[in-house]
Design a protein around this motif. Structure first.
Motif, short mmCIF file in Angstrom:
data_model
loop_
_atom_site.label_atom_id
_atom_site.label_comp_id
_atom_site.label_asym_id
_atom_site.label_seq_id
_atom_site.Cartn_x
_atom_site.Cartn_y
_atom_site.Cartn_z
N UNK A 65 0.86 -1.17 0.00
CA UNK A 65 0.00 0.00 0.00
C UNK A 65 0.90 1.22 0.00
N UNK A 66 0.73 2.08 -1.00
CA UNK A 66 1.51 3.31 -1.12
C UNK A 66 0.59 4.47 -0.80
N UNK A 67 1.08 5.40 0.02
CA UNK A 67 0.29 6.52 0.51
C UNK A 67 0.99 7.84 0.25
N UNK A 75 5.19 3.58 2.18
CA UNK A 75 4.77 2.28 1.66
C UNK A 75 4.73 1.26 2.80
N UNK A 76 3.69 0.46 2.80
CA UNK A 76 3.44 -0.53 3.84
C UNK A 76 3.10 -1.87 3.22
N UNK A 77 3.50 -2.95 3.86
CA UNK A 77 3.05 -4.27 3.43
C UNK A 77 1.57 -4.37 3.74
N UNK A 78 0.79 -4.87 2.80
CA UNK A 78 -0.67 -4.94 2.97
C UNK A 78 -1.12 -6.14 3.80
N UNK A 79 -0.20 -7.00 4.21
CA UNK A 79 -0.57 -8.15 5.03
C UNK A 79 -0.68 -7.70 6.49
N UNK A 139 10.08 1.60 -4.52
CA UNK A 139 9.73 1.04 -3.21
C UNK A 139 10.57 -0.21 -3.01
N UNK A 140 11.28 -0.26 -1.89
CA UNK A 140 12.19 -1.38 -1.65
C UNK A 140 12.44 -1.55 -0.15
N UNK A 141 13.13 -2.66 0.17
CA UNK A 141 13.53 -2.89 1.56
C UNK A 141 15.00 -3.17 1.62
#
Length: 141
Positions: A65-67, A75-79, A139-141
């Motif tokens: 999810x990008x906000x 950006x957040x993981x949607x899980x 978007x990355x980690x």
């Protein structure tokens, strides 16, 4: 004097924890994320306005999810990190908040990633790094 020095060193090494992760936040896998978003494309047009979010499938544990938080993109993981992965544990967003589809309907902030309305939840959403280069988001980690 040496015994006190050794005692001090021992205390420092035993006081430091190697793993600061909460033991209860174990549902999400450590997967590689590398997503590029072109803000000029119609499916990401909502991100050009502050306070909007977009779901990107096939990335992270349950999508990303990008906000547009106004001060930048997040950006957040949607899980849902407080559920075992199931079809209902994906967080769907509306503006700056999202709710998982399970019966407990855990609610999260897309600005802080922290749970809303339920103080017993121990895990916040997993955050990913976002770099903006013109109209492109990486978007990355």
């Amino acid at each position: 004097m040496k015994p006190y020095f050794y005692l001090l060193i021992l205390i420092i090494f035993t006081a430091c924890s190697k793993n600061s992760d909460d033991k209860n936040c174990k549902f999400l896998l450590d997967v590689s994320v590398n997503v590029t978003i072109n803000l000029n494309l119609p499916q990401y047009n909502q991100l050009n306005s502050i306070g909007n979010s977009v779901y990107v499938a096939n990335a992270g544990n349950g999508g990303v999810i990008v906000t547009n938080a106004g001060s930048g993109f997040l950006a957040w993981d949607a899980a849902d990190p407080n559920h075992t992965p199931t079809s209902c544990s994906i967080v769907s967003g509306s503006g700056l908040e999202g709710t998982c589809g399970c019966t407990d309907a855990n609610k999260y902030s897309f600005v802080t990633g922290q749970p809303l309305e339920n103080s017993t939840l121990q895990c916040g959403l997993r955050n990913y790094r976002v770099e903006q280069n013109g109209n492109t988001l990486l978007i990355f980690n």
